[in-house]
Design a protein around this motif. Structure first.
Motif, PDB file in Angstrom:
ATOM      1  N   SER A  69      -0.991   1.443   5.284  1.00  0.00           N
ATOM      2  CA  SER A  69      -1.069  -0.334   6.993  1.00  0.00           C
ATOM      3  C   SER A  69      -0.011   0.184   7.099  1.00  0.00           C
ATOM      4  N   VAL A  71       3.485   1.511   7.788  1.00  0.00           N
ATOM      5  CA  VAL A  71       3.652   2.781   8.729  1.00  0.00           C
ATOM      6  C   VAL A  71       2.451   1.971   9.927  1.00  0.00           C
ATOM      7  N   ARG A  72       1.045   2.077   9.497  1.00  0.00           N
ATOM      8  CA  ARG A  72      -0.050   1.180  10.756  1.00  0.00           C
ATOM      9  C   ARG A  72       1.042   0.577  11.942  1.00  0.00           C
ATOM     10  N   VAL A  73       1.189  -0.781  11.215  1.00  0.00           N
ATOM     11  CA  VAL A  73       1.109  -1.629  11.606  1.00  0.00           C
ATOM     12  C   VAL A  73       3.261  -2.364  11.866  1.00  0.00           C
ATOM     13  N   MET A 101       5.711  -5.995   5.199  1.00  0.00           N
ATOM     14  CA  MET A 101       5.477  -6.820   3.784  1.00  0.00           C
ATOM     15  C   MET A 101       4.470  -7.717   3.863  1.00  0.00           C
ATOM     16  N   VAL A 102       3.673  -8.223   4.971  1.00  0.00           N
ATOM     17  CA  VAL A 102       2.531  -9.509   5.233  1.00  0.00           C
ATOM     18  C   VAL A 102       1.499  -7.987   5.088  1.00  0.00           C
ATOM     19  N   ALA A 103       1.589  -7.050   5.735  1.00  0.00           N
ATOM     20  CA  ALA A 103       0.618  -6.207   5.516  1.00  0.00           C
ATOM     21  C   ALA A 103       0.036  -5.210   4.341  1.00  0.00           C
ATOM     22  N   CYS A 104       1.152  -4.945   3.378  1.00  0.00           N
ATOM     23  CA  CYS A 104       0.863  -4.282   2.129  1.00  0.00           C
ATOM     24  C   CYS A 104       0.270  -5.338   1.422  1.00  0.00           C
ATOM     25  N   PRO A 105      -0.828  -4.166   0.602  1.00  0.00           N
ATOM     26  CA  PRO A 105      -1.382  -5.303  -0.244  1.00  0.00           C
ATOM     27  C   PRO A 105      -1.507  -5.216  -1.797  1.00  0.00           C
ATOM     28  N   TYR A 106      -0.555  -4.223  -2.101  1.00  0.00           N
ATOM     29  CA  TYR A 106      -0.036  -4.063  -3.236  1.00  0.00           C
ATOM     30  C   TYR A 106       1.754  -5.396  -3.099  1.00  0.00           C
ATOM     31  N   ASP A 107       1.715  -5.585  -2.417  1.00  0.00           N
ATOM     32  CA  ASP A 107       3.313  -6.866  -2.406  1.00  0.00           C
ATOM     33  C   ASP A 107       4.276  -5.237  -2.586  1.00  0.00           C
ATOM     34  N   GLU A 170      -7.242  -1.582  -6.088  1.00  0.00           N
ATOM     35  CA  GLU A 170      -7.958  -1.604  -4.418  1.00  0.00           C
ATOM     36  C   GLU A 170      -8.308  -0.632  -3.379  1.00  0.00           C
ATOM     37  N   GLN A 172     -10.770  -0.611  -1.787  1.00  0.00           N
ATOM     38  CA  GLN A 172     -11.807  -1.402  -0.787  1.00  0.00           C
ATOM     39  C   GLN A 172     -10.191  -1.483   0.634  1.00  0.00           C
ATOM     40  N   THR A 173      -9.605  -1.199   0.526  1.00  0.00           N
ATOM     41  CA  THR A 173      -8.141  -1.680   1.808  1.00  0.00           C
ATOM     42  C   THR A 173      -8.374  -0.606   3.175  1.00  0.00           C
ATOM     43  N   ASN A 175      -6.571   1.593   2.255  1.00  0.00           N
ATOM     44  CA  ASN A 175      -5.251   2.818   2.160  1.00  0.00           C
ATOM     45  C   ASN A 175      -4.697   3.833   1.463  1.00  0.00           C
TER      46      ASN A 175
END
Lengths: 183, 326
Positions: A69, A71-73, A101-107, A170, A172-173, A175
């Motif tokens: 995600s 790369v996508r954003v 950074m905001v879009a990364c589900p794994y921080d 995760e 379910q995200t 990614n």
């Protein structure tokens, strides 16, 4: 011989992890990560009360997702993915908006204040390109980490994922994370 | 452990961007309303046109300042990435700002236009060629600007809603919520400006128009926020967990008391109270100045808080750390 596709991934046998943080230190030294920032970490999970208790260590870093995600954003294309799956940041193109950074589900990303750009684990691509393995994998004293090419049937990582049960974090995200945790 | 990557500058920008979109929309609408082919809300349309470009221009400036490398902002315009809401947004924002400035220019009086051009050196001949009267284009510019103002209003919500990693944002209602909040803030700001302009005292039908507009937008916003909470409660566990941020978590008071009650329900009540006698009892609309000022101020306060809550709470929400909140 035809050029073979590559897909790098990391298998983590977290039950072997003793939280010595050698991987964290090795990464900082190898990649000159600024003070206060980390490209990898060890999550601690404590359970229960004395005398019935347990503690679980789980190393984590960028999952080099199949469909990332970040790369996508990215509005400028600074976050990009190599054909072999490694997700990288092109520092010259990064404007420092921190959307990834905001879009990364794994921080998994951090902001390099000095350079004003976002940075992250590179799977030590500079070492991998020379045929080496990432610094965190090389240094791990209890052999928690196994790095390899999923497309190579002779690789140890292939054997582990064929014979052992594992999970990814995760999923379910959507990614498609590529850090595999052995159960 | 979890830090905020986006802070107050982003909150202010999201608010100002929405404010401009709302101002342009309300002003454009006022431009179209005529009785016997005579514009009845020309003053409203002019005030809105004069105000609309400034908040978004300031907001874009803040957005650029917030970048790690502000001087690299031009790189946004060297790429077009249709999958990135920020990329689409930066083009939308630029086009909208330009249209809003042209619209402002179209509403300048002749002496104002001449005064501005008198400040430009006479040798800049190319610039002076722009000194033309385009007041006849007002309707056309407004029509072209409408979709862009809606686009800017909704994009700020899409920017957050498109992030699958943040369950607090990742619902398709956030975009509409931000749009209606933007439109409501815009009409409230316009009302506030009309009330504060002592030189041209606001007329009753103008106050009534803006108050009515705001009641419509607040109602729309309210009926997006309630489904947002209901849907969230009936959604997957991650979304339900994320909603605990405003249902008992750290943002509960600011959401329910300051945003929903003070920033939405109180101004709605004031505006309905003001409109009620003129609509249902056939009496004349009185339009208390103090009431209108209070309602408009509260709407702006609420609009800002909505962005604040969403930017901060959204960044806390995540798939794997939510357990720490409880």
């Amino acid at each position: 011989m035809a050029i073979k596709k590559k897909r790098y991934a990391l298998v983590i046998d977290s039950r072997k992890c003793i939280n010595c943080k050698a991987c964290v230190v090795a990464c900082k030294a190898e990649n000159k990560v600024p003070v206060g920032n980390f490209r990898n970490r060890i999550n601690e999970e404590r359970k229960g009360e004395y005398p019935k208790l347990s503690i679980n260590f789980e190393p984590e870093q960028c999952h080099h997702c199949a469909d990332p995600s970040c790369v996508r954003v990215c509005p400028t294309g600074a976050s990009w993915q190599r054909k072999d799956g490694i997700v990288l940041v092109n520092y010259d193109e990064c404007i420092g908006c921190r959307y990834c950074m905001v879009a990364c589900p794994y921080d998994a990303r951090y902001f390099n204040e000095e350079e004003g750009v976002v940075d992250k684990c590179t799977f030590c691509s500079h070492r991998v390109d020379k045929g080496d393995i990432p610094a965190c994998v090389e240094t791990c004293p209890s052999k928690v980490r196994v790095f390899g090419d999923l497309e190579d049937p002779t690789a140890r990582i292939h054997e582990l994922l064929s014979t052992r049960r594992y999970r990814v974090k995760e999923p379910q995200t959507g990614n498609g994370p590529q850090l595999y945790y052995l159960l | 452990m979890h830090e905020f990557n986006w802070g107050l500058l982003i909150v202010v920008y999201l608010f100002l961007g929405g404010l401009s979109a709302g101002l342009f929309f309300a002003a454009g609408l006022a431009n179209y309303l005529t009785v016997d082919d005579k514009p009845v809300y020309a003053k409203v349309a002019r005030m809105g046109a004069l105000l609309a470009p400034w908040p978004v221009a300031i907001g874009s400036g803040l957005l650029i300042l917030d970048l790690g490398n502000w001087y690299r902002f031009y790189k946004l315009f060297l790429h077009f990435r249709w999958q990135s809401p920020m990329s689409i947004g930066s083009y939308l924002l630029t086009i909208f700002t330009l249209i809003a400035f042209v619209y402002l220019f179209a509403w300048l009086k002749e002496d104002e236009r001449k005064w501005i051009f008198s400040k430009i050196p006479a040798t800049w001949k190319q610039v002076h060629r722009l000194n033309v009267d385009i007041s006849s284009w007002r309707e056309k510019i407004a029509m072209v600007g409408f979709p862009f103002s809606i686009g800017v209003g909704i994009y700020t919500g899409v920017l957050l809603g498109a992030v699958s990693a943040r369950p607090f944002w990742n619902t398709n209602l956030v975009a509409q919520m931000f749009l209606f909040s933007a439109l409501s803030s815009g009409s409230a700001a316009l009302l506030l400006a009309m009330l504060l302009d002592r030189k041209n005292p606001v007329e009753k039908h103008e106050t009534k128009f803006l108050v009515t507009l705001d009641v419509v937008f607040i109602s729309l916003e309210l009926f997006i926020i309630l489904p947002y909470i209901i849907h969230g409660q009936l959604s997957s566990q991650a979304v339900k967990d994320a909603l605990t941020l405003i249902l008992g978590g750290p943002y509960t008071v600011v959401f329910w008391v300051f945003f929903l009650f003070l920033g939405l329900l109180v101004p709605l009540a004031i505006e309905v109270y003001e409109l009620f006698p003129s609509i249902f009892k056939g009496r004349e609309f009185h339009g208390s100045r103090r009431m209108a000022l209070t309602a408009a101020g509260l709407v702006l306060f609420g609009g800002f808080l909505l962005r604040y809550i969403f930017v901060y709470a959204g960044q806390v929400s995540s798939f794997h750390r939510m357990g720490l909140l409880r």
